[in-house]
Design a protein around this motif. Structure first.
Motif, short mmCIF file in Angstrom:
data_model
loop_
_atom_site.label_atom_id
_atom_site.label_comp_id
_atom_site.label_asym_id
_atom_site.label_seq_id
_atom_site.Cartn_x
_atom_site.Cartn_y
_atom_site.Cartn_z
N ASP A 53 21.38 8.50 14.95
CA ASP A 53 20.77 7.19 15.20
C ASP A 53 21.56 6.35 16.19
N MET A 54 22.64 6.90 16.75
CA MET A 54 23.47 6.12 17.69
C MET A 54 22.74 5.93 19.02
N THR A 55 22.98 4.78 19.66
CA THR A 55 22.52 4.59 21.03
C THR A 55 23.48 5.34 21.96
N LEU A 56 23.10 5.46 23.24
CA LEU A 56 23.97 6.14 24.19
C LEU A 56 25.31 5.42 24.31
N GLN A 57 25.29 4.08 24.27
CA GLN A 57 26.53 3.31 24.38
C GLN A 57 27.43 3.58 23.18
N GLN A 58 26.84 3.61 21.98
CA GLN A 58 27.63 3.89 20.78
C GLN A 58 28.19 5.31 20.82
N TYR A 59 27.39 6.25 21.31
CA TYR A 59 27.86 7.64 21.42
C TYR A 59 28.99 7.74 22.44
N TYR A 60 28.86 7.01 23.56
CA TYR A 60 29.90 6.96 24.58
C TYR A 60 31.21 6.42 23.99
N ASP A 61 31.11 5.34 23.21
CA ASP A 61 32.30 4.75 22.58
C ASP A 61 32.93 5.73 21.59
N ALA A 62 32.08 6.50 20.86
CA ALA A 62 32.60 7.49 19.92
C ALA A 62 33.38 8.58 20.66
N ILE A 63 32.91 8.97 21.84
CA ILE A 63 33.63 9.96 22.65
C ILE A 63 35.00 9.40 23.06
N GLY A 64 35.03 8.12 23.42
CA GLY A 64 36.31 7.50 23.79
C GLY A 64 37.31 7.55 22.65
N ARG A 65 36.84 7.29 21.42
CA ARG A 65 37.74 7.35 20.27
C ARG A 65 38.19 8.79 20.01
N MET A 66 37.28 9.75 20.21
CA MET A 66 37.64 11.16 20.03
C MET A 66 38.73 11.58 21.02
N VAL A 67 38.58 11.17 22.28
CA VAL A 67 39.57 11.51 23.31
C VAL A 67 40.93 10.91 22.96
N LYS A 68 40.93 9.67 22.50
CA LYS A 68 42.18 9.00 22.12
C LYS A 68 42.85 9.74 20.96
N GLU A 69 42.03 10.19 19.99
CA GLU A 69 42.56 10.90 18.82
C GLU A 69 43.11 12.27 19.20
N LYS A 70 42.39 12.99 20.10
CA LYS A 70 42.79 14.35 20.44
C LYS A 70 43.96 14.40 21.42
N THR A 71 43.95 13.49 22.41
CA THR A 71 44.96 13.56 23.48
C THR A 71 46.05 12.51 23.36
N GLY A 72 45.81 11.48 22.56
CA GLY A 72 46.79 10.40 22.45
C GLY A 72 46.72 9.42 23.61
N ARG A 73 45.75 9.61 24.53
CA ARG A 73 45.60 8.71 25.68
C ARG A 73 44.18 8.21 25.75
#
Length: 471
Positions: A53-73
């Motif tokens: 049910d996420m919008t594209l913007q919410q999905y984009y933000d979720a990817i940003g959090r995933m990248v931060k969690e996986k790479t630390g940056r």
């Protein structure tokens, strides 16, 4: 033929275009029926379970959090420059584009199942995941804007891809050969022919507005070449007429000289004039055609110029509309960020103030405990030492003895004394440590003999394990 053009996904415009929002439909080019509203029900859309049910913007933000969690940056979305310290060479590094949109040319009978099959192949081969597919059958144009029967549909599909590897937090890397292979896979999945590869033709894909401008330039160039060709033909015919006139005149002179007859001269003159009159008529007709060419070309240029300006104006209006909307959204986000920063700062101040109060209380309690008897101090220190030692599960015998001595000598009621001792140690312990110490204090109250027995067994074990020496 089919082709797939992939570019970074513009989230705001993509959702509005693919979902046919009212705001978007109010700004389309209705004069050329770019989108026919009566055909909108024929469109199809699909959203993956991964997006939910996420919008594209919410999905984009979720990817940003995933990248931060996986790479630390944080995810780098802007283009940046890297300078080689040895050579001084500047290399531009493109920003990360986690969401990309592909436009696929389709047939009238292309199905959603074929498109899903294509995206499944892409995921298996390259790791890119389709989260949305929109099949459009309502777009196109009219070759004659005033005649709807000249409607030419543009069947295509929009595919929104998640271009990230969620295990590593990095984007998928595809080169020109991979993109070429995607074209092959699309043609096979949709049962269509593959377009000519730009690796062979050298042509670059043009966006819609750029394509319109290029087409208008080609039409102007064709009109100019046509005018030049007609002018050359007119010039050649004029030369032919002039050459024929000279031949007729020479024949007249020759006939008069040889025959000396005025009648023959007159007949030759009449015959020559008849042919000349025909050529003269053709010449006049050609002159009129050539004279009309500049006016026709001018009208075509004027029509194309007006159309071009109208297209540019409409595209500018649409761009201004979305820019205004994006600026408004940006102001909202900035306001939220400012509010969150203020809350964070207030929370930091509150935590600092609380830490100061706790430190003051600890210092006061420490000073307060110094006034206790030695027996009470030993009991308190025994509880604190035991609670802080993560390896100990029970009081050592000296610790249990210190607690029992306090309960026996400093308190008339052992259980009431245990409660007081528990309260006195609480400020120096965490909740877990406090519970650990409290349980052991209660065990000493009810079963101090267990500690005695345990100590006795330990001493006996030491005696048995002590090495013996023979004389």
């Amino acid at each position: 033929m089919t082709s797939v053009h992939i570019k970074p996904c513009h989230i705001g415009q993509s959702e509005a275009h693919n979902q046919r929002t009212k705001a978007y439909l109010d700004h389309i080019n209705a004069e050329k029926l770019y989108i026919r509203k009566d055909l909108i029900p024929d469109n199809q859309s699909w959203t993956s379970e991964q997006q939910g049910d996420m919008t594209l913007q919410q999905y984009y933000d979720a990817i940003g959090r995933m990248v931060k969690e996986k790479t630390g940056r944080a995810m780098q979305t802007k283009e940046r420059e890297r300078v080689n310290k040895k050579t001084g060479k500047v290399t531009k590094i493109a920003g990360c584009t986690p969401l990309r949109e592909g436009v696929v040319v389709c047939k009238p009978d292309t199905t959603m199942e074929q498109l899903k099959s294509f995206t499944d192949l892409c995921q298996q081969r390259f790791g890119i995941t389709a989260i949305q597919i929109h099949l459009h059958r309502d777009e196109g144009h009219c070759t004659d804007p005033s005649d709807t029967s000249t409607w030419k549909p543009n069947y295509h599909a929009h595919i929104i891809w998640d271009w990230m590897n969620h295990d590593s937090g990095k984007s998928c890397k595809l080169d020109n050969e991979d993109i070429s292979l995607i074209q092959d896979m699309a043609a096979e999945s949709l049962e269509m022919e593959r377009g000519a590869s730009k690796l062979e033709t050298g042509r670059q894909h043009l966006e819609r507005n750029d394509y319109i401008v290029a087409k208008q330039k080609r039409e102007l160039e064709d009109a100019r070449k046509q005018a030049e060709e007609l002018a050359r033909e007119h010039e050649q015919k004029a030369l032919d007429c002039e050459k024929l006139d000279r031949k007729i005149h020479e024949k007249q002179v020759k006939a008069n000289r040889e025959n000396g007859s005025a009648i023959l001269s007159g007949l030759a003159h009449i015959a020559g004039k008849g042919r000349y009159a025909q050529l003269e008529t053709e010449n006049e007709k050609m002159k009129k055609q050539v004279a009309a060419i500049p006016q026709v070309v001018a009208q075509q240029v004027e029509t194309l110029t007006i159309t071009y300006k109208e297209e540019i104006t409409k595209e500018q209006n649409r761009a201004d509309f979305w820019l205004t909307k994006c600026n408004k959204q940006e102001r909202i986000y900035k306001g939220l960020i400012t509010e969150l920063k203020n809350r964070e700062e207030n929370l930091k101040q509150e935590l600092q103030q609380r830490d100061k109060i706790i430190a003051t209380m600890k210092a006061g309690l420490t000073e307060f405990l110094r006034g206790f008897t030695v027996i009470c101090q030993n009991a308190i220190n025994a509880v604190i030492g035991f609670a802080h030692d993560t390896k100990l599960q029970h009081f050592t015998f000296p610790q249990a003895t210190a607690i029992n001595e306090y309960l026996s000598k400093e308190s008339r009621d052992r259980r009431n004394g245990a409660t007081i001792l528990t309260l006195l140690t609480r400020p120096f312990l965490s909740l877990f440590e406090h519970q650990k110490g409290k349980a052991e204090i209660e065990n000493v109250v009810d079963n101090f003999d267990w500690y005695k027995e345990r100590q006795k067994q330990k001493q006996q074990e030491e005696v048995r394990n002590r090495p013996r020496f023979r004389r």
